[in-house]
Design a protein around this motif. Structure first.
Motif, PDB file in Angstrom:
ATOM      1  N   ALA A 231       0.729  -1.302  -0.094  1.00 56.26           N
ATOM      2  CA  ALA A 231      -0.044  -0.108  -0.012  1.00 56.26           C
ATOM      3  C   ALA A 231       0.737   1.420  -0.034  1.00 56.26           C
ATOM      4  CB  ALA A 231      -0.863  -0.089   1.120  1.00 56.26           C
ATOM      5  N   PHE A 232       1.991   1.138   0.620  1.00 54.38           N
ATOM      6  CA  PHE A 232       3.082   2.356   0.802  1.00 54.38           C
ATOM      7  C   PHE A 232       3.462   2.457  -0.512  1.00 54.38           C
ATOM      8  CE2 PHE A 232       7.245   3.990   1.179  1.00 54.38           C
ATOM      9  CZ  PHE A 232       6.910   5.194   2.024  1.00 54.38           C
ATOM     10  N   LEU A 233       3.963   1.389  -1.170  1.00 52.17           N
ATOM     11  CA  LEU A 233       4.678   1.638  -2.340  1.00 52.17           C
ATOM     12  C   LEU A 233       3.681   2.076  -3.654  1.00 52.17           C
ATOM     13  CD1 LEU A 233       6.805  -1.470  -2.364  1.00 52.17           C
ATOM     14  CD2 LEU A 233       7.506   0.736  -2.103  1.00 52.17           C
ATOM     15  N   ARG A 234       2.540   1.717  -3.427  1.00 51.31           N
ATOM     16  CA  ARG A 234       1.419   2.205  -4.625  1.00 51.31           C
ATOM     17  C   ARG A 234       1.126   3.562  -4.245  1.00 51.31           C
ATOM     18  NH1 ARG A 234      -3.191  -2.734  -4.569  1.00 51.31           N
ATOM     19  NH2 ARG A 234      -1.977  -4.264  -6.114  1.00 51.31           N
ATOM     20  N   ASN A 235       0.921   4.099  -3.029  1.00 53.96           N
ATOM     21  CA  ASN A 235       0.803   5.488  -2.632  1.00 53.96           C
ATOM     22  C   ASN A 235       1.908   6.348  -3.213  1.00 53.96           C
ATOM     23  OD1 ASN A 235      -0.543   7.725  -1.396  1.00 53.96           O
ATOM     24  ND2 ASN A 235       0.955   7.486   0.148  1.00 53.96           N
ATOM     25  N   GLU A 236       3.218   5.774  -3.083  1.00 60.43           N
ATOM     26  CA  GLU A 236       4.417   6.839  -3.678  1.00 60.43           C
ATOM     27  C   GLU A 236       4.535   6.453  -5.012  1.00 60.43           C
ATOM     28  OE1 GLU A 236       7.009   8.278  -1.571  1.00 60.43           O
ATOM     29  OE2 GLU A 236       5.339   7.927  -0.146  1.00 60.43           O
ATOM     30  N   MET A 237       4.083   5.550  -5.726  1.00 55.44           N
ATOM     31  CA  MET A 237       3.892   5.490  -7.035  1.00 55.44           C
ATOM     32  C   MET A 237       3.026   6.591  -7.824  1.00 55.44           C
ATOM     33  SD  MET A 237       3.248   2.025  -9.479  1.00 55.44           S
ATOM     34  CE  MET A 237       4.591   0.967  -8.755  1.00 55.44           C
ATOM     35  N   ARG A 238       1.778   6.537  -7.064  1.00 47.04           N
ATOM     36  CA  ARG A 238       0.734   7.331  -7.472  1.00 47.04           C
ATOM     37  C   ARG A 238       1.279   9.052  -7.496  1.00 47.04           C
ATOM     38  NH1 ARG A 238      -5.090   7.346  -8.342  1.00 47.04           N
ATOM     39  NH2 ARG A 238      -4.492   4.903  -8.402  1.00 47.04           N
ATOM     40  N   ASP A 240       4.284   9.969  -7.553  1.00 50.04           N
ATOM     41  CA  ASP A 240       5.373  10.262  -8.546  1.00 50.04           C
ATOM     42  C   ASP A 240       4.605  10.315  -9.889  1.00 50.04           C
ATOM     43  OD1 ASP A 240       7.287   9.901  -6.398  1.00 50.04           O
ATOM     44  OD2 ASP A 240       7.675   7.766  -6.940  1.00 50.04           O
ATOM     45  N   TYR A 241       3.686   9.451 -10.213  1.00 42.81           N
ATOM     46  CA  TYR A 241       3.015   9.492 -11.470  1.00 42.81           C
ATOM     47  C   TYR A 241       2.279  10.828 -11.501  1.00 42.81           C
ATOM     48  CZ  TYR A 241       0.162   7.920 -15.463  1.00 42.81           C
ATOM     49  OH  TYR A 241      -0.348   7.691 -16.412  1.00 42.81           O
ATOM     50  N   HIS A 242       1.658  11.439 -10.606  1.00 43.96           N
ATOM     51  CA  HIS A 242       1.099  12.586 -10.621  1.00 43.96           C
ATOM     52  C   HIS A 242       2.094  13.844 -10.976  1.00 43.96           C
ATOM     53  CE1 HIS A 242      -3.072  12.263  -9.825  1.00 43.96           C
ATOM     54  NE2 HIS A 242      -3.000  11.572  -8.681  1.00 43.96           N
ATOM     55  N   ALA A 243       3.424  13.517 -10.287  1.00 42.58           N
ATOM     56  CA  ALA A 243       4.227  14.586 -10.441  1.00 42.58           C
ATOM     57  C   ALA A 243       4.791  14.423 -11.801  1.00 42.58           C
ATOM     58  CB  ALA A 243       5.350  14.256  -9.726  1.00 42.58           C
ATOM     59  N   LEU A 244       4.751  13.173 -12.531  1.00 36.45           N
ATOM     60  CA  LEU A 244       5.372  13.154 -14.081  1.00 36.45           C
ATOM     61  C   LEU A 244       4.176  13.671 -15.059  1.00 36.45           C
ATOM     62  CD1 LEU A 244       7.036   9.953 -13.782  1.00 36.45           C
ATOM     63  CD2 LEU A 244       8.295  11.918 -14.223  1.00 36.45           C
ATOM     64  N   PHE A 245       2.879  13.257 -14.648  1.00 37.62           N
ATOM     65  CA  PHE A 245       1.924  13.584 -15.493  1.00 37.62           C
ATOM     66  C   PHE A 245       0.887  14.483 -14.809  1.00 37.62           C
ATOM     67  CE2 PHE A 245       3.927   9.721 -16.877  1.00 37.62           C
ATOM     68  CZ  PHE A 245       4.238  10.154 -17.956  1.00 37.62           C
ATOM     69  N   PRO A 246       1.054  15.493 -14.372  1.00 40.05           N
ATOM     70  CA  PRO A 246      -0.018  16.298 -13.636  1.00 40.05           C
ATOM     71  C   PRO A 246      -1.366  16.585 -14.226  1.00 40.05           C
ATOM     72  CG  PRO A 246       1.772  17.895 -14.397  1.00 40.05           C
ATOM     73  CD  PRO A 246       2.059  16.528 -14.903  1.00 40.05           C
ATOM     74  N   GLY A 247      -1.583  16.672 -15.391  1.00 31.66           N
ATOM     75  CA  GLY A 247      -2.608  16.941 -16.236  1.00 31.66           C
ATOM     76  C   GLY A 247      -3.603  15.626 -16.208  1.00 31.66           C
ATOM     77  N   GLU A 248      -2.992  14.520 -15.825  1.00 32.99           N
ATOM     78  CA  GLU A 248      -4.030  13.212 -16.050  1.00 32.99           C
ATOM     79  C   GLU A 248      -4.765  12.853 -15.024  1.00 32.99           C
ATOM     80  OE1 GLU A 248      -2.995   8.786 -17.642  1.00 32.99           O
ATOM     81  OE2 GLU A 248      -1.522  10.328 -17.857  1.00 32.99           O
ATOM     82  N   LYS A 249      -5.854  12.812 -15.040  1.00 31.75           N
ATOM     83  CA  LYS A 249      -7.025  12.529 -14.134  1.00 31.75           C
ATOM     84  C   LYS A 249      -7.262  11.094 -13.825  1.00 31.75           C
ATOM     85  CE  LYS A 249      -6.953  16.940 -13.382  1.00 31.75           C
ATOM     86  NZ  LYS A 249      -6.297  17.417 -12.066  1.00 31.75           N
ATOM     87  N   ASN A 250      -7.499  10.376 -14.894  1.00 30.79           N
ATOM     88  CA  ASN A 250      -8.025   8.975 -14.843  1.00 30.79           C
ATOM     89  C   ASN A 250      -6.799   7.971 -14.768  1.00 30.79           C
ATOM     90  OD1 ASN A 250      -9.853   6.904 -14.933  1.00 30.79           O
ATOM     91  ND2 ASN A 250     -10.035   6.859 -17.026  1.00 30.79           N
TER      92      ASN A 250
END
Length: 354
Positions: A231-238, A240-250
């Motif tokens: 769960a911690f790794l998934r949260n960190e991955m999300r 990082d993903y938001h930081a790479l692609f801030p405009g992506e919502k889905n």
């Protein structure tokens, strides 16, 4: 193994032998003889012996015998059919006696079995008497019977030869190793060792349950820890993903979507690296264009597309010839007049190998 007490009940006497058993060898430590009391009570001092096991020998006068011929020699089968055979030979049937058997002869067609039995009341009385002295015998046998079975003859059962004391001790040692018969059967079966085994099994079962609980607790702790870490790794991955692609919502599966983006970027990189835009622009700058204007230039790995306008179709043809000097496979893909009277054109080409 420890000390073993052997109680030798005779016609009018009682012999007590205490053996020290070590490594399969028996050593006589003490022996005593008593007149057998009329009330059947055992001497009180035998309760003071330090012993782990006890045996009792009955005289022949306490036993009854029947000789039966059976068509098989398997001991389990003999003991299965013996009660039915004795029912027809014993007054009152086999329900009131305790019996054992000895194979005393064999032929090609039959097995001669000696059935040895005594009344249950007799066995119960003896066990009650020795129990009062804190003695629980494992085996109830007969020294005289062992002596007779060495060279069995029916006549010897009726008038057995007397045994000397030393001979009785020797027979007692043999009985402790392999009893001739054991009348502690059925409801009188020796259960002390069974109870010890049951207690041991219960203890083993409890220990196994405790081990299983400890292992289950450890496994559960590991599962919870792994789930927390996932769960911690998934949260960190999300994050990082938001930081790479801030405009992506889905966002459904960060890893899958990140791989998809990487594949797309890799494809774009290959396209970008495959073409040579500076080389193309440099080639265009060297052309004698004579009023020809390039409005759009498309450069990919293999093809070049030039779109523009020229004063006339002849000027388009001249530009095509100029492009032939710099590029290969140059052709006019399209040409038409515009509303202003100029010629709109599309020319395709391929880059030359460097």
């Amino acid at each position: 193994m420890g000390n073993t007490l052997f109680i030798d009940i005779r016609e009018e006497m009682l012999g007590i032998y205490l053996f020290a058993v070590r490594g399969g060898k028996c050593e006589l430590k003490d022996r005593r003889t008593y007149p057998f009391p009329q009330n059947g009570d055992f001497p009180a001092d035998i309760a003071g012996y330090d012993m782990e096991n006890a045996y009792i020998s009955l005289p022949l006068s306490s036993l009854n015998f029947r000789v039966i011929d059976l068509p098989f020699s398997d001991m389990d089968r003999i003991r299965d059919v013996l009660p039915f055979e004795l029912d027809g030979l014993i007054l009152g049937g086999s329900a009131g006696v305790v019996f054992d058997d000895i194979i005393v002869g064999k032929s090609d067609t039959a097995t001669q079995v000696l059935a040895v039995y005594t009344e249950k009341t007799r066995i119960r009385e003896i066990l009650d008497k020795v129990k009062a002295c804190n003695i629980d015998p494992a085996v109830i046998t007969s020294l005289e019977l062992r002596s007779l079975t060495k060279d069995f003859a029916l006549a010897k059962l009726a008038s057995p030869a007397p045994l000397e004391d030393e001979e009785r001790i020797s027979l007692a040692i043999e009985e402790m190793k392999t009893p001739t018969v054991n009348l502690r059967r059925g409801e009188f079966a020796f259960i002390r060792d069974i109870e010890k085994t049951r207690k041991s099994l219960r203890m083993t079962g409890v220990l196994l349950i405790l081990i299983a609980l400890v292992l289950s607790g450890s496994l559960l702790f590991r599962i919870v820890s792994v789930r927390s870490e996932i769960a911690f790794l998934r949260n960190e991955m999300r994050k990082d993903y938001h930081a790479l692609f801030p405009g992506e919502k889905n966002i459904v599966n960060e890893l899958y979507q990140l791989k998809s983006h990487m594949k797309e970027l890799k494809a774009r990189q290959e396209i970008f690296l495959g073409g040579k835009p500076l080389h193309v622009l440099l080639g265009l700058s060297r052309l004698d264009r004579n009023g020809v204007v390039f409005n759009e230039v498309t450069v990919d790995r293999e093809n070049l597309i030039f779109k523009g306008e020229a004063p006339s179709l002849g000027d388009v043809q001249k530009v095509k010839e100029e492009l032939d000097i710099v590029f290969s496979e140059v052709r006019i893909a399209d040409s038409k007049s515009s509303a202003q009277g100029r010629m709109l054109f599309t020319i395709t080409a391929k880059g030359r190998e460097a």
